[in-house]
Design a protein around this motif. Sequence first.
Motif, mmCIF file in Angstrom:
data_model
loop_
_atom_site.group_PDB
_atom_site.id
_atom_site.type_symbol
_atom_site.label_atom_id
_atom_site.label_comp_id
_atom_site.label_asym_id
_atom_site.label_seq_id
_atom_site.Cartn_x
_atom_site.Cartn_y
_atom_site.Cartn_z
ATOM 1 N N ILE A 523 -11.855 36.383 3.238
ATOM 2 C CA ILE A 523 -12.758 35.419 2.606
ATOM 3 C C ILE A 523 -14.211 35.759 2.923
ATOM 4 C CG2 ILE A 523 -13.511 33.013 2.672
ATOM 5 C CD1 ILE A 523 -10.617 32.181 2.963
ATOM 6 N N THR A 524 -14.470 36.113 4.177
ATOM 7 C CA THR A 524 -15.825 36.475 4.579
ATOM 8 C C THR A 524 -16.306 37.712 3.841
ATOM 9 O OG1 THR A 524 -15.504 35.494 6.763
ATOM 10 C CG2 THR A 524 -17.254 37.116 6.547
ATOM 11 N N TYR A 525 -15.448 38.713 3.747
ATOM 12 C CA TYR A 525 -15.819 39.939 3.030
ATOM 13 C C TYR A 525 -16.100 39.642 1.558
ATOM 14 C CZ TYR A 525 -15.299 44.619 1.007
ATOM 15 O OH TYR A 525 -15.500 45.785 0.310
ATOM 16 N N TYR A 526 -15.315 38.776 0.957
ATOM 17 C CA TYR A 526 -15.482 38.452 -0.464
ATOM 18 C C TYR A 526 -16.807 37.735 -0.725
ATOM 19 C CZ TYR A 526 -14.468 36.153 -4.959
ATOM 20 O OH TYR A 526 -14.532 35.685 -6.237
ATOM 21 N N VAL A 527 -17.133 36.728 0.066
ATOM 22 C CA VAL A 527 -18.355 35.968 -0.199
ATOM 23 C C VAL A 527 -19.600 36.773 0.160
ATOM 24 C CG1 VAL A 527 -17.202 33.750 0.107
ATOM 25 C CG2 VAL A 527 -18.307 34.824 2.059
ATOM 26 N N MET A 742 -20.262 29.787 -17.109
ATOM 27 C CA MET A 742 -19.984 29.566 -15.691
ATOM 28 C C MET A 742 -19.689 30.903 -15.025
ATOM 29 S SD MET A 742 -17.196 27.086 -13.800
ATOM 30 C CE MET A 742 -15.824 28.239 -13.890
ATOM 31 N N PRO A 743 -20.464 31.283 -13.993
ATOM 32 C CA PRO A 743 -20.237 32.577 -13.344
ATOM 33 C C PRO A 743 -19.201 32.480 -12.233
ATOM 34 C CG PRO A 743 -22.214 31.571 -12.474
ATOM 35 C CD PRO A 743 -21.660 30.607 -13.493
ATOM 36 N N ILE A 744 -18.391 33.504 -12.113
ATOM 37 C CA ILE A 744 -17.481 33.669 -10.983
ATOM 38 C C ILE A 744 -17.750 35.051 -10.396
ATOM 39 C CG2 ILE A 744 -15.083 33.833 -10.227
ATOM 40 C CD1 ILE A 744 -14.322 31.865 -12.355
ATOM 41 N N ASN A 745 -18.095 35.103 -9.133
ATOM 42 C CA ASN A 745 -18.512 36.352 -8.516
ATOM 43 C C ASN A 745 -17.322 37.266 -8.234
ATOM 44 O OD1 ASN A 745 -21.056 35.280 -8.562
ATOM 45 N ND2 ASN A 745 -21.545 35.814 -6.471
#
Length: 752
Positions: A523-527, A742-745
């Motif tokens: 999760i940390t790597y993704y954000v 709507m953006p999704i990263n």
Amino acid sequence: MWSWTSSGVCRQSSGSSAPRPQPCRTTKPGMWRWSLHKKVERDPGKSPVLVRILLRELEKAESEDLRHVIIPLLHTLLYVLTKATGIREELYRRTYNFCTRLLTLPAPYCTVALDCAIRLKTETAVPGTLYQRLVIAEQNLTSELYPYQERVFLFVDPELVSPSVCSALLLEIEAAQAQQTPEACMRHVVSHALQAALGDACHASSLQRKLKASPRHALERYFHAVVAAVEQMAGEPNPSREGHLERLEEIYCSLLGPAAAARGSCCGDRLQDPQPSIPLPSPHITFHLWTDEEQLWKELVLFLRPRSQLRLSADLEALDLQGLWPDRELARASMLSTDSGIERDLPAGADELPVPGSPEMERAGLQRKGGIKKRVWPPDILMPACWDGPQGLHRRTGMPSGDGELLPGVSRLHTARVLVLGDDRMLGRLAQAYHSLRKRETQKFCLTPRLSLQLYYIPVLAPEEPPSCRHSELRELATFLGRADPWYQNTVNTLCPAIHKLAEMPPSLDTSRTVDPFILDVITYYVRMGTQPIYFQIYTVKIFRDLSQDPAEDIFLTELKVKIQDSKFPKDGFSPRRKGAAEGPGAELSICYQKALLSHRAQEVSSSLRATGLVLKALPASDTEGSGPTHAPPSAAPVIDLRCLNVSVMEVVKSSNLAGRSFSTVTNTFRTATIQIQSQDQRLLTLLLDKDSRRTYRDVVRFEVAPCPEPCSGTHKSKAPWLGSPRLEVEGTKAKPKPLLMPINTFSGIVQ
């Protein structure tokens, strides 16, 4: 060992499944990158070796034109450089030069390379800048020279995600953050900055022992001194690595005493003691069960004003964030004009306004010079950079999650990273909250100037054995993201089984031991590394239960399903069955839509048919389901016009033979951007939005679907009080409304 791990990242990004030697057991998708970064943390002295290996793999991919592995390797390399210390300047420059060569490639490669090159340019001259800024922002440490703050908001719908999964995630987050006190984070910043700058001349073990023994006030003094040295040097037009080294040497000597003044005096001790690891703390994550429609907006307001948590009124619109211009300063400066209105007749200096507060200003209260002075708003003020996107669906701007100014004098110092866990139903709820937030901002412009909003998505579905068709239908958007971005597929889409395994494990009550969480690390790597958004069109639907009344309005993101009810209109209904209509299954429907053409010309199509149901999908259909691409180079998202809906109509076809009449069903598909459907006989319709049974509309007579416009875009109206009636409005220039996207990263956006 480092070579096979980096090669595993290449194979994972390409989707190769060929047999290969396995030095360890971490062979599941998504584990290669995690194991690579964990080896850096456990053996930081090997970081330069790993950087060289990754650089060699990148240069090999460039020479052999293996573009599909460039972005995963580049993200992995930048993540290692952020954590590592003791990297030679030559490696930084090689990496920077490689990124500059990628600028000639098409998007998204040039976009990701530009983002990495900007970060590396500062890191080369001032080592440790990336680590320091990341920790300060994510942990909300107080610093006047770097006042930026970030927070990760993890939203889970308790009706869609099991309580065991929610509890397991919450326990893992709390266990990791219990070890990340402000004092520990400040020690990490000071240690990392000194080791990154001094290299072998820094006695890391003695430094960390000294920092742990220092009281809070002394630790804060060292922390602010290091931050000032790094930020001041990084802020110079031409930062000097030698000047930065001299300033940090002074701080290092003040910490360990005069004995540390001679550089290299402790090299003998350094050879005896292994280099201690400096962890990169996970970001500050808050866990939320999504139970309130306004919960997202409330949490964002509280993030900007934490003190308001003590007194949260029901009407949060009354909150006035300090620093915004009052309305009187934005009002038009209208004055009575006595000139001819011709510019050449104006005397010299007529356009100059008197000084505010002067007698001339008071006497000119009812004068008009130079016509109307319009409000000074920047262009596209209602669509900030982080929310803006080109016309159409599934596009990305590639702009970094910026910290610039949207309004003059108002800096965007806060970044909210909203991460949602769930399936397509959760994304439909997120789209509702996003639309509500954008609509609210048009009424009270308070969040947009100060807040950079980034949206992330991790698919989590209820485990089913064996997986049913319903199971795959609920993750259509995650499947599309995996096809568009292969690194997202291998890093994020593989988390769902690991999350369920975490929920099945018994909770550990021992908080003293060091946790090594896989889920939290991914999760940390993704954000952190997911900076390239993919934009999705939001659609609005007008629902008529009675044609004589105003319709209800709602929105959807992925799907609208239409079913035919068994109930009928009352006998005095306003939509009687058409005379001569054939009896049979389904209902007689009148369909009017605008056909989607490659030329983008408007072509209206009207038809009447009998159908048993319809499905309107916003995502393109694909033969690849669930697992995404499995060959190299990976297949990209379909290269089609994605600014339209894919409509499937289950049409009833009547046939007559010797045995009598019979009915069969044929599925017809077409693409459109807008559509209106009305029942022509006594059958009523049932609408299901975004596959969510909680968003079901029954007894529907007619509905209309169109792309949802950006709030307050398009036609603008201005009142004309000089015409005598305040209610009289003059319609301004009509402009084509902007679509609400709507953006999704993701990690790279759409890889073609």
